[in-house]
Design a protein around this motif. Structure first.
Motif, PDB file in Angstrom:
ATOM      1  N   MET A 392       0.818  -1.201   0.000  1.00  0.00           N
ATOM      2  CA  MET A 392       0.000   0.000   0.000  1.00  0.00           C
ATOM      3  C   MET A 392       0.857   1.258   0.000  1.00  0.00           C
ATOM      4  SD  MET A 392      -2.781  -0.891  -0.558  1.00  0.00           S
ATOM      5  CE  MET A 392      -2.938  -2.575  -1.041  1.00  0.00           C
ATOM      6  N   LEU A 393       1.933   1.212   0.782  1.00  0.00           N
ATOM      7  CA  LEU A 393       2.863   2.332   0.819  1.00  0.00           C
ATOM      8  C   LEU A 393       3.442   2.578  -0.576  1.00  0.00           C
ATOM      9  CD1 LEU A 393       3.577   3.971   3.218  1.00  0.00           C
ATOM     10  CD2 LEU A 393       5.665   2.654   3.491  1.00  0.00           C
ATOM     11  N   PHE A 395       2.012   2.033  -3.425  1.00  0.00           N
ATOM     12  CA  PHE A 395       1.072   2.727  -4.297  1.00  0.00           C
ATOM     13  C   PHE A 395       0.884   4.186  -3.880  1.00  0.00           C
ATOM     14  CE2 PHE A 395       0.022  -1.593  -5.563  1.00  0.00           C
ATOM     15  CZ  PHE A 395       0.047  -1.428  -6.925  1.00  0.00           C
ATOM     16  N   ILE A 396       0.954   4.438  -2.575  1.00  0.00           N
ATOM     17  CA  ILE A 396       0.852   5.824  -2.131  1.00  0.00           C
ATOM     18  C   ILE A 396       2.044   6.626  -2.652  1.00  0.00           C
ATOM     19  CG2 ILE A 396       0.887   7.327  -0.112  1.00  0.00           C
ATOM     20  CD1 ILE A 396      -0.630   5.111   1.351  1.00  0.00           C
ATOM     21  N   LEU A 398       3.751   5.945  -5.244  1.00  0.00           N
ATOM     22  CA  LEU A 398       3.579   6.073  -6.688  1.00  0.00           C
ATOM     23  C   LEU A 398       2.667   7.248  -7.020  1.00  0.00           C
ATOM     24  CD1 LEU A 398       3.890   4.478  -9.535  1.00  0.00           C
ATOM     25  CD2 LEU A 398       1.498   4.031  -9.107  1.00  0.00           C
ATOM     26  N   ALA A 399       1.537   7.308  -6.312  1.00  0.00           N
ATOM     27  CA  ALA A 399       0.582   8.374  -6.591  1.00  0.00           C
ATOM     28  C   ALA A 399       1.202   9.733  -6.306  1.00  0.00           C
ATOM     29  CB  ALA A 399      -0.677   8.182  -5.751  1.00  0.00           C
ATOM     30  N   GLY A 402       3.958  10.446  -8.877  1.00  0.00           N
ATOM     31  CA  GLY A 402       3.348  10.698 -10.179  1.00  0.00           C
ATOM     32  C   GLY A 402       2.756  12.102 -10.264  1.00  0.00           C
ATOM     33  N   SER A 403       2.026  12.499  -9.212  1.00  0.00           N
ATOM     34  CA  SER A 403       1.425  13.843  -9.265  1.00  0.00           C
ATOM     35  C   SER A 403       2.497  14.918  -9.237  1.00  0.00           C
ATOM     36  CB  SER A 403       0.475  14.083  -8.100  1.00  0.00           C
ATOM     37  OG  SER A 403      -0.118  12.917  -7.699  1.00  0.00           O
ATOM     38  N   LEU A 466      11.609   6.741   4.401  1.00  0.00           N
ATOM     39  CA  LEU A 466      10.405   7.390   4.934  1.00  0.00           C
ATOM     40  C   LEU A 466      10.499   7.550   6.442  1.00  0.00           C
ATOM     41  CD1 LEU A 466       7.531   5.754   2.896  1.00  0.00           C
ATOM     42  CD2 LEU A 466       8.589   7.980   2.608  1.00  0.00           C
TER      43      LEU A 466
ATOM     44  N   PHE B 329      -0.906  17.493 -15.224  1.00  0.00           N
ATOM     45  CA  PHE B 329      -1.172  17.491 -13.794  1.00  0.00           C
ATOM     46  C   PHE B 329      -2.636  17.242 -13.425  1.00  0.00           C
ATOM     47  CE2 PHE B 329      -2.134  20.029  -9.961  1.00  0.00           C
ATOM     48  CZ  PHE B 329      -1.541  19.169  -9.052  1.00  0.00           C
ATOM     49  N   ALA B 332      -3.608  13.628 -13.839  1.00  0.00           N
ATOM     50  CA  ALA B 332      -3.112  12.726 -12.793  1.00  0.00           C
ATOM     51  C   ALA B 332      -3.974  12.850 -11.546  1.00  0.00           C
ATOM     52  CB  ALA B 332      -1.652  13.044 -12.490  1.00  0.00           C
ATOM     53  N   VAL B 333      -4.280  14.087 -11.148  1.00  0.00           N
ATOM     54  CA  VAL B 333      -5.080  14.299  -9.941  1.00  0.00           C
ATOM     55  C   VAL B 333      -6.458  13.647 -10.094  1.00  0.00           C
ATOM     56  CG1 VAL B 333      -6.239  16.030  -8.537  1.00  0.00           C
ATOM     57  CG2 VAL B 333      -3.905  16.411  -9.270  1.00  0.00           C
ATOM     58  N   PHE B 336      -6.375   9.861  -9.845  1.00  0.00           N
ATOM     59  CA  PHE B 336      -6.277   9.361  -8.477  1.00  0.00           C
ATOM     60  C   PHE B 336      -7.594   9.567  -7.737  1.00  0.00           C
ATOM     61  CE2 PHE B 336      -1.617  10.297  -9.126  1.00  0.00           C
ATOM     62  CZ  PHE B 336      -1.346   8.979  -9.440  1.00  0.00           C
ATOM     63  N   LEU B 359      -6.411   2.309   5.997  1.00  0.00           N
ATOM     64  CA  LEU B 359      -5.096   2.075   5.420  1.00  0.00           C
ATOM     65  C   LEU B 359      -4.052   2.986   6.059  1.00  0.00           C
ATOM     66  CD1 LEU B 359      -3.485   0.804   3.076  1.00  0.00           C
ATOM     67  CD2 LEU B 359      -4.082   2.794   1.751  1.00  0.00           C
ATOM     68  N   MET B 367       4.759   1.810  10.720  1.00  0.00           N
ATOM     69  CA  MET B 367       5.990   2.580  10.784  1.00  0.00           C
ATOM     70  C   MET B 367       6.505   2.626  12.208  1.00  0.00           C
ATOM     71  SD  MET B 367       7.246   3.680   8.119  1.00  0.00           S
ATOM     72  CE  MET B 367       7.309   4.748   6.743  1.00  0.00           C
TER      73      MET B 367
END
Lengths: 476, 483
Positions: A392-393, A395-396, A398-399, A402-403, A466, B329, B332-333, B336, B359, B367
């Motif tokens: 999941m991390l 993909f986060i 990645l998003a 990407g942005s 991270l 841009f 992409a936004v 998502f 999540l 973490m």
């Protein structure tokens, strides 16, 4: 910790000796850059070693191990950029760091153009970086990541520990063994590539960058510049580079090939075969290629992306929608754990699929108990959790990446595929700009830094970088 | 094998309800003097006949009680049967849609997706337009029933966490649950009426106002014009539709709490907070892009940004500007956002915010655990610890969602779509959003030009998305069919 950093820099300095030697023999005038970088790196390395001398075997606490993983890769990448900055190419700081990060993380995205006419010292240095990066990640995956329990890697601590009785010294023994095998495989590949018609230097470079699943080539057309035989040898090299290395230590046991008992290996090969055939079919049906030609190109490029190498034999970006989407998806799969390949890795997918199957069963039988096995070892609850967390991390990240990339002015395809490619340490993305036929030369400087950051993040399996940004890490 | 009779009985009644709904367009067309009323009346009688036959043939001699397996079957079979029946009027109307197109349009309607193969809507007969809007409105209702009753009962994708939430209203489970469901549907109806009035006040004529109210509150996205909401060129209409979409994508339990004057509980809803924040942030980003790149004035830029972000996030698919042509841009936004979706227990689709919250909480705990391996941490949702099983189903859901996305996109590529269309259409279908990017699947271009294979794939994707994937996957498990 700084002691080990110093030690790694020293190794890097020694590695710079090779391009110096190469340049001395062919007289292309690059040696001063490499020589002075080498001297400076060696000096800093020595200073770190002697300034932080320890008695006995260094014992790391969790925090130190995190810091070590992060700093060692960062430092090595920075110092490896020195010769690129000062050599005749005069790369800017951004380009130099990008190229060296891309090398050391075995990504293979390049800002250089006209590789066919670049001096040999630089070519060998790029290949060398990937080779070292490949060795580095194999050792890191063996020693540090399981200890840090990142993304389910603790499972492999168990797996190794039945071979190690007395902890650390045995780990270093295993590490040496792996490195010997790594070097041996490289030599074999280099020799066969020479036999397939490459010059010795080209053969060595490609052997290094294919076994490390890096993807730097000595030609702008990548492997399209070379013959059929060389391509198939590289396929072999890439496959070897993306299998679990500790399996090579004892490939044969009394009761059969231990190598082939690994479910990761089976799934990797199945994946490669299925996707190659799919793309072959597509190229044959839509792209007017002969069956064999289609298969040869498809297999090469699929293995190249699946193993996160990034070679290409042809501009596969022009193969059309289905091929583009498939290559985009392939960049997320990656090789096996404990290999030089990047990506999410087969092992995590195995766990995810098993979990999904269990989940579906539990929908019907709410109180059933369904254990999940991996290579006949039961996967424990914390491992499952960290695998899921990792994915999941991923993909986060990645998003986010990407942005941010599209914010730096890239179009959406380049941004998304580039982010996937950087995190997976693949190399080329999709589209005209950063696709197989393009280069990272034209993108803006902030985007280059983002890419370099993405590569490091992906290479270190996200968490070590991270976690440095969390407050908790720095508090008591 | 388990007893299928109760399932068929319920499906029969569902189809009969649909047949009753078909009478409305028939009446409207007849009043308007359009020959299509015969098609609707005919389809209604055929559907009613099939439905009543099914119900009669499988009548039970005892009160209805469904097992888990039967609910799975009912959910999957119900949506499929209703879609197939809803396709009848499309297939036989004056528009002469092929079987593929009719089924696609029906599925897009029933799943409140809003991808349409029809063009020339501005001159379409009113019965047809009403039927499309009605399908989405009923589909939105179906979505609410799924979100409040079916999915929590089946433990799909962590929705069981909302079983607790509804249980607060409940003493004796079933009758009270039915009461909650009833009040929620009443609220749905009330909001539709309110939106109709507001749209009428904002300058739409009565008929389109009603239809848009229906497709807005259900997060559907069918319009009565090829130009979508942009056709009206009226900021007032934009704002009302915007309000409707926001209401449709918010958790409906909230309205119940507000209606019962439980302000505290309503304010504590963290999902709502995430919903609003995500929405505003992306709206500002897109608005800024419009202002900087497209030379739109600040206030309209903000309005269009907000409208587009909300339309994509809630899975509605309306457009004031042709956002399907945007690149870089904002693309992409929006891509998502289409994955994120609205809140659980709303009419919207996508992954839904509560899953992202879970999540996030789990990732954070992870973490911390990396640094302190032995710490006891309980990630929380709405101030209650998240049970292990819930966290696992949420993550499992996210995995199958991404997997379905990848496979759908690849399959769309295989039938000939280009990269951007395939990726965005796959995301749009799974999230019940509808339109994507590029000329083939944009919000103003319609899906008519796609190859038939792509339409079937997308229709399957929409159903999969509405059934939250696991309902369908469970049917493929061997143990499902064994006693």
């Amino acid at each position: 910790m700084l002691f080990i950093d110093g030690f790694l820099l020293l190794i890097l300095a020694i590695a710079m000796g090779l391009p110096v030697a190469v340049d001395m023999t062919c007289q292309e005038g690059e040696w001063p850059a490499f020589f002075f970088s080498m001297a400076f790196t060696a000096f800093v390395g020595m200073a770190l070693i002697f300034g932080n001398q320890l008695d006995g075997w260094p014992v790391l606490r969790t925090r130190q191990a995190f810091l070590l993983t992060a700093t060692s890769w960062l430092l090595v990448a920075l110092f490896a950029a020195l010769p690129l900055h000062y050599c005749s190419l005069r790369l800017s700081v951004t380009d130099g760091v990008f190229e060296s990060v891309s090398g050391i993380t075995t990504t293979g995205a390049t800002v250089l153009r006209g590789l066919d006419h670049t001096s040999r010292a630089i070519l060998i240095w790029r290949a060398m970086l990937q080779w070292l990066g490949g060795a580095g990640i194999i050792v890191t995956a063996l020693t540090l990541l399981p200890v840090l329990r990142i993304g389910g890697m603790q499972l492999f601590r168990l797996e190794n520990s039945d071979k190690l009785d007395s902890g650390q010294p045995r780990v270093s023994y295993l590490a040496w063994k792996l490195l010997t095998i790594y070097a041996l495989l490289t030599t074999i590949l280099a020799v066969t590539l020479t036999l397939a018609g490459m010059t010795p230097l080209e053969a060595l470079c490609h052997a290094m960058s294919s076994l490390s699943t890096g993807g730097f080539s000595t030609s702008d057309q990548s492997l399209g510049h070379f013959g059929e035989a060389a391509r198939w040898i590289c396929v072999l090299g890439m496959v070897l580079g993306s299998l679990t290395f500790s399996r090579y230590v004892q490939p044969w046991r009394r009761d059969g090939w231990a190598l082939f008992e690994d479910s990761q290996l089976r799934w990797f090969l199945i994946c490669a075969a299925v996707f190659s055939l799919l793309i072959t079919f597509w190229n044959w049906a839509v792209g007017d290629m002969g069956v064999y030609e289609a298969f040869s190109h498809s297999a090469f490029n699929v293995v190249s992306i699946l193993s996160t190498t990034g070679f290409h034999s042809i501009d596969y970006d022009a193969w059309g929608g289905f091929a583009q989407i498939t290559f985009f998806v392939l960049a997320f799969i990656g090789g096996c754990t404990g290999s030089a390949a990047g990506g999410i890795k087969i092992f995590r997918y195995e766990v995810l699929f098993a979990m999904t199957a269990v989940h579906i069963r539990r929908l019907i039988h709410p109180h059933g108990v369904f254990p999940i096995d991996f290579n006949r070892i039961q996967v424990s609850e914390p491992v499952l959790r960290s695998v899921l967390g990792f994915v999941m991390l991923y993909f986060i990240c990645l998003a986010t990446l990407g942005s941010l990339l599209t914010l730096c002015g890239l179009d959406a395809i380049s941004g998304l595929s580039g982010a996937a490619s950087a995190l997976g340490n693949v190399g080329p993305g999709l589209g005209r700009l950063i696709g197989p036929s393009g280069s990272y030369h034209e993108i803006s400087d902030p985007a280059k830094w983002l890419f370099a950051g993405g590569m490091l993040l992906g290479r270190l399996e996200l968490a070590p970088l991270l976690i440095l940004s969390s407050r908790l890490f720095w508090r008591g | 094998m388990f007893d299928l009779r109760p399932v068929l009985f319920c499906v029969g009644w569902l189809v009969s309800v649909l047949a009753a709904a078909m009478c409305l367009p028939a009446v409207v067309d007849a009043a308007h003097g359009d020959a299509d009323w015969l098609v609707f009346a005919g389809s209604a009688s055929v559907t009613l006949f099939i439905g009543q036959t099914l119900a009669a043939a499988n009548r039970l001699g005892r009160p209805l009680a469904l097992s888990v397996r039967q609910i799975f079957m009912l959910a999957a079979g119900g949506w499929l049967a209703v879609s197939a029946a809803a396709a009848l009027p499309f297939a036989f109307s004056a528009q002469h849609l092929s079987a593929t197109d009719a089924f696609f349009e029906a599925v897009a309607g029933v799943t409140a997706t809003g991808a349409s193969v029809l063009r020339g809507l501005d001159h379409a007969p009113p019965g047809l337009l009403l039927w499309r809007a009605l399908l989405q409105w009923l589909g939105g209702m179906g979505g609410l029933v799924m979100g409040f009753l079916v999915l929590p009962t089946l433990n799909i994708g962590g929705m069981q966490i909302f079983r607790l939430e509804t249980a607060q209203f409940v003493d004796r489970v079933m009758p009270r649950l039915a009461k909650v469901m009833g009040s929620i549907l009443a609220l749905y109806l009330a909001m539709t009426v309110l939106l109709t009035l507001l749209l009428w006040a904002a300058g739409m004529s009565r008929f389109p106002a009603l239809l848009h109210a229906m497709t807005t509150i259900s997060c559907g996205g069918f319009s009565t014009s090829d130009g979508s909401i942009g056709h009206w060129r009226s900021p007032a209409v934009d704002w009302v539709i915007l309000l409707g979409m926001v209401l449709g994508g918010a958790p409906f339990i909230l309205y119940l709490q507000l209606a019962q004057r439980r302000w505290r509980a309503a304010l504590r809803n963290t999902q709502l907070r995430w919903y609003v924040v995500t929405m505003l942030v992306s709206a500002v980003l897109i608005g800024f892009w419009l202002y900087a790149e497209k030379d739109v004035k600040p206030l309209p830029a903000l309005r269009h940004g907000l409208f587009t972000a909300v339309s994509v996030m809630t899975g509605t698919g309306f457009a004031t500007l042709d956002w399907g042509g945007w690149t870089g841009f904002p693309m992409a936004v929006l891509l998502f956002l289409s994955f994120i979706g609205g809140c659980a227990g709303s009419t919207s689709g996508g992954v839904k915010l509560f899953r992202l919250q879970i999540l996030y909480a789990t990732a954070q705990a992870q973490m911390v655990r990396l640094l302190m391996p032995n710490a006891v941490l309980l990630p929380q949702y709405e101030r209650r610890p998240i049970p292990e099983a819930v966290a696992e189903s949420v993550l499992g859901f996210l995995f199958v969602y991404s997997l379905s996305f990848a496979m759908l996109a690849m399959a769309l590529g295989m039938v000939g779509l280009d990269f951007v269309s395939a990726i965005s259409a796959a995301a749009g279908a799974l999230a019940n959003l509808g339109p994507g990017f590029g000329p083939a699947v944009g919000p103003l271009s319609g899906f008519g030009g796609l190859p038939d294979g792509a339409k079937w794939l997308l229709a399957a994707g929409m159903l999969l998305g509405r059934l939250e994937i696991f309902v369908v996957l469970a049917l493929f498990y061997r143990g499902f069919w064994r006693p």
